[in-house]
Design a protein around this motif. Structure first.
Motif, PDB file in Angstrom:
ATOM      1  N   GLN A 101       0.847  -1.193   0.000  1.00 46.44           N
ATOM      2  CA  GLN A 101       0.000   0.000   0.000  1.00 46.44           C
ATOM      3  C   GLN A 101       0.878   1.237   0.000  1.00 46.44           C
ATOM      4  OE1 GLN A 101      -2.798  -0.269   3.287  1.00 46.44           O
ATOM      5  NE2 GLN A 101      -4.356  -1.013   1.879  1.00 46.44           N
ATOM      6  N   LEU A 102       0.500   2.185  -0.831  1.00 50.78           N
ATOM      7  CA  LEU A 102       1.159   3.475  -0.879  1.00 50.78           C
ATOM      8  C   LEU A 102       0.099   4.534  -0.629  1.00 50.78           C
ATOM      9  CD1 LEU A 102       3.309   2.900  -4.085  1.00 50.78           C
ATOM     10  CD2 LEU A 102       4.113   2.839  -1.731  1.00 50.78           C
ATOM     11  N   GLN A 103       0.315   5.344   0.374  1.00 47.79           N
ATOM     12  CA  GLN A 103      -0.666   6.356   0.754  1.00 47.79           C
ATOM     13  C   GLN A 103      -0.070   7.737   0.533  1.00 47.79           C
ATOM     14  OE1 GLN A 103      -3.884   5.722   2.036  1.00 47.79           O
ATOM     15  NE2 GLN A 103      -4.192   7.916   1.778  1.00 47.79           N
ATOM     16  N   ALA A 104      -0.570   8.427  -0.474  1.00 46.62           N
ATOM     17  CA  ALA A 104      -0.110   9.787  -0.759  1.00 46.62           C
ATOM     18  C   ALA A 104      -0.979  10.781  -0.007  1.00 46.62           C
ATOM     19  CB  ALA A 104      -0.174  10.060  -2.255  1.00 46.62           C
ATOM     20  N   SER A 105      -0.356  11.809   0.528  1.00 42.57           N
ATOM     21  CA  SER A 105      -1.090  12.838   1.256  1.00 42.57           C
ATOM     22  C   SER A 105      -0.359  14.166   1.134  1.00 42.57           C
ATOM     23  CB  SER A 105      -1.241  12.449   2.722  1.00 42.57           C
ATOM     24  OG  SER A 105       0.024  12.329   3.342  1.00 42.57           O
ATOM     25  N   GLY A 106      -1.018  15.225   1.582  1.00 38.63           N
ATOM     26  CA  GLY A 106      -0.392  16.533   1.607  1.00 38.63           C
ATOM     27  C   GLY A 106      -0.837  17.483   0.521  1.00 38.63           C
ATOM     28  N   GLY A 107      -1.675  17.019  -0.373  1.00 39.69           N
ATOM     29  CA  GLY A 107      -2.176  17.896  -1.418  1.00 39.69           C
ATOM     30  C   GLY A 107      -3.138  18.930  -0.870  1.00 39.69           C
ATOM     31  N   GLY A 108      -3.518  19.863  -1.726  1.00 30.49           N
ATOM     32  CA  GLY A 108      -4.453  20.888  -1.312  1.00 30.49           C
ATOM     33  C   GLY A 108      -4.507  22.020  -2.306  1.00 30.49           C
ATOM     34  N   LEU A 109      -5.140  23.085  -1.881  1.00 29.90           N
ATOM     35  CA  LEU A 109      -5.275  24.289  -2.703  1.00 29.90           C
ATOM     36  C   LEU A 109      -4.291  25.330  -2.196  1.00 29.90           C
ATOM     37  CD1 LEU A 109      -6.780  26.070  -4.785  1.00 29.90           C
ATOM     38  CD2 LEU A 109      -8.416  26.622  -2.959  1.00 29.90           C
ATOM     39  N   VAL A 110      -3.507  25.867  -3.107  1.00 28.98           N
ATOM     40  CA  VAL A 110      -2.495  26.851  -2.725  1.00 28.98           C
ATOM     41  C   VAL A 110      -2.408  27.909  -3.815  1.00 28.98           C
ATOM     42  CG1 VAL A 110      -0.623  25.541  -3.807  1.00 28.98           C
ATOM     43  CG2 VAL A 110      -0.112  27.089  -1.900  1.00 28.98           C
ATOM     44  N   SER A 125       3.576  13.646   0.995  1.00 28.03           N
ATOM     45  CA  SER A 125       4.160  12.481   1.640  1.00 28.03           C
ATOM     46  C   SER A 125       3.606  11.220   1.004  1.00 28.03           C
ATOM     47  CB  SER A 125       3.837  12.469   3.133  1.00 28.03           C
ATOM     48  OG  SER A 125       4.373  13.590   3.787  1.00 28.03           O
ATOM     49  N   CYS A 126       4.443  10.218   0.935  1.00 30.55           N
ATOM     50  CA  CYS A 126       4.034   8.908   0.432  1.00 30.55           C
ATOM     51  C   CYS A 126       4.459   7.878   1.470  1.00 30.55           C
ATOM     52  CB  CYS A 126       4.678   8.620  -0.913  1.00 30.55           C
ATOM     53  SG  CYS A 126       4.329   6.963  -1.565  1.00 30.55           S
ATOM     54  N   ALA A 127       3.496   7.353   2.188  1.00 25.67           N
ATOM     55  CA  ALA A 127       3.772   6.362   3.223  1.00 25.67           C
ATOM     56  C   ALA A 127       3.533   4.964   2.655  1.00 25.67           C
ATOM     57  CB  ALA A 127       2.878   6.607   4.429  1.00 25.67           C
ATOM     58  N   ALA A 128       4.515   4.105   2.806  1.00 25.73           N
ATOM     59  CA  ALA A 128       4.443   2.767   2.228  1.00 25.73           C
ATOM     60  C   ALA A 128       4.330   1.701   3.306  1.00 25.73           C
ATOM     61  CB  ALA A 128       5.669   2.502   1.366  1.00 25.73           C
ATOM     62  N   SER A 129       3.604   0.646   2.990  1.00 28.10           N
ATOM     63  CA  SER A 129       3.509  -0.497   3.888  1.00 28.10           C
ATOM     64  C   SER A 129       3.371  -1.766   3.054  1.00 28.10           C
ATOM     65  CB  SER A 129       2.305  -0.342   4.824  1.00 28.10           C
ATOM     66  OG  SER A 129       1.105  -0.259   4.084  1.00 28.10           O
ATOM     67  N   GLY A 130       3.682  -2.892   3.693  1.00 30.24           N
ATOM     68  CA  GLY A 130       3.554  -4.166   2.998  1.00 30.24           C
ATOM     69  C   GLY A 130       4.710  -4.514   2.092  1.00 30.24           C
ATOM     70  N   GLN A 165      -3.109   6.073  -4.380  1.00 28.77           N
ATOM     71  CA  GLN A 165      -4.402   6.544  -4.878  1.00 28.77           C
ATOM     72  C   GLN A 165      -4.363   7.969  -5.404  1.00 28.77           C
ATOM     73  OE1 GLN A 165      -3.456   6.893  -1.903  1.00 28.77           O
ATOM     74  NE2 GLN A 165      -4.302   8.808  -1.143  1.00 28.77           N
ATOM     75  N   GLY A 166      -3.324   8.701  -5.122  1.00 28.13           N
ATOM     76  CA  GLY A 166      -3.208  10.066  -5.614  1.00 28.13           C
ATOM     77  C   GLY A 166      -3.709  11.106  -4.628  1.00 28.13           C
ATOM     78  N   THR A 167      -3.136  12.296  -4.730  1.00 27.64           N
ATOM     79  CA  THR A 167      -3.566  13.430  -3.924  1.00 27.64           C
ATOM     80  C   THR A 167      -3.639  14.644  -4.845  1.00 27.64           C
ATOM     81  OG1 THR A 167      -3.112  14.715  -1.909  1.00 27.64           O
ATOM     82  CG2 THR A 167      -1.197  14.007  -3.187  1.00 27.64           C
ATOM     83  N   GLN A 168      -4.703  15.412  -4.707  1.00 24.41           N
ATOM     84  CA  GLN A 168      -4.956  16.536  -5.606  1.00 24.41           C
ATOM     85  C   GLN A 168      -4.157  17.759  -5.170  1.00 24.41           C
ATOM     86  OE1 GLN A 168      -7.153  16.839  -8.456  1.00 24.41           O
ATOM     87  NE2 GLN A 168      -6.053  18.793  -8.659  1.00 24.41           N
ATOM     88  N   VAL A 169      -3.478  18.351  -6.122  1.00 30.46           N
ATOM     89  CA  VAL A 169      -2.801  19.629  -5.905  1.00 30.46           C
ATOM     90  C   VAL A 169      -3.423  20.634  -6.863  1.00 30.46           C
ATOM     91  CG1 VAL A 169      -0.636  20.894  -6.125  1.00 30.46           C
ATOM     92  CG2 VAL A 169      -0.648  18.599  -5.119  1.00 30.46           C
ATOM     93  N   THR A 170      -3.911  21.733  -6.312  1.00 33.51           N
ATOM     94  CA  THR A 170      -4.519  22.777  -7.128  1.00 33.51           C
ATOM     95  C   THR A 170      -3.828  24.093  -6.812  1.00 33.51           C
ATOM     96  OG1 THR A 170      -6.648  21.637  -7.097  1.00 33.51           O
ATOM     97  CG2 THR A 170      -6.642  23.949  -7.760  1.00 33.51           C
ATOM     98  N   VAL A 171      -3.316  24.728  -7.837  1.00 34.85           N
ATOM     99  CA  VAL A 171      -2.603  25.991  -7.673  1.00 34.85           C
ATOM    100  C   VAL A 171      -3.409  27.075  -8.368  1.00 34.85           C
ATOM    101  CG1 VAL A 171      -0.424  27.216  -7.983  1.00 34.85           C
ATOM    102  CG2 VAL A 171      -0.428  24.728  -7.690  1.00 34.85           C
ATOM    103  N   SER A 172      -3.823  28.059  -7.603  1.00 39.81           N
ATOM    104  CA  SER A 172      -4.615  29.149  -8.163  1.00 39.81           C
ATOM    105  C   SER A 172      -3.710  30.305  -8.561  1.00 39.81           C
ATOM    106  CB  SER A 172      -5.651  29.610  -7.148  1.00 39.81           C
ATOM    107  OG  SER A 172      -5.014  30.120  -5.995  1.00 39.81           O
TER     108      SER A 172
END
Length: 122
Positions: free
Chosen positions: A2-11, A20-25, A114-121
């Motif tokens: 499992q790979l868990q991507a996080s940290g995306g957002g609107l900036v 961050s990409c946290a891996a397990s298994g 699964q991906g994390t959304q990054v949106t830059v305005s």
């Protein structure tokens, strides 16, 4: 695996985010990790990759000088520090793992998060 991507957002343009990409298994030290992104209507592209030892990295020309990849094998985590963000960086960002010690070739990567959304305005 499992790979868990996080940290995306609107900036706002010029801002920063750290993904961050946290891996397990898996035995994390044995896998090279890559960050890829896909914007609407565009093909997935490689952003940055890091070898198992953290000694070899690849950074796409489009983000060179703005994005830094690193890994912490003790935490089974890879980071993508993004600064100087531009509207054209807007995309879903995916992390992926390959059993190779290093690769920047997308088809080498067999495990995807699964991906994390990054949106830059602007």
């Amino acid at each position: 695996v499992q790979l868990q991507a996080s940290g995306g957002g609107l900036v706002q343009a010029g801002g920063s985010l750290r993904l961050s990409c946290a891996a397990s298994g898996l035995t994390f030290d044995d896998y090279a990790i890559g960050w890829f992104r896909q914007a609407p209507g565009k093909e997935r592209e490689v952003v940055s990759c890091v070898s198992t030892s953290d000694r070899t990295t690849y950074v796409a020309d489009s983000v060179k000088g703005r994005f830094i990849i690193s890994r912490d094998n003790a935490k089974n985590t890879v980071y993508l520090q993004m600064s100087g963000l531009k509207p054209e960086d807007t995309a879903v960002y995916y992390c992926a793992a390959t059993w190779r010690k290093y690769s920047d070739y997308p088809f080498d990567f067999g495990y995807w998060g699964q991906g994390t959304q990054v949106t830059v305005s602007s």
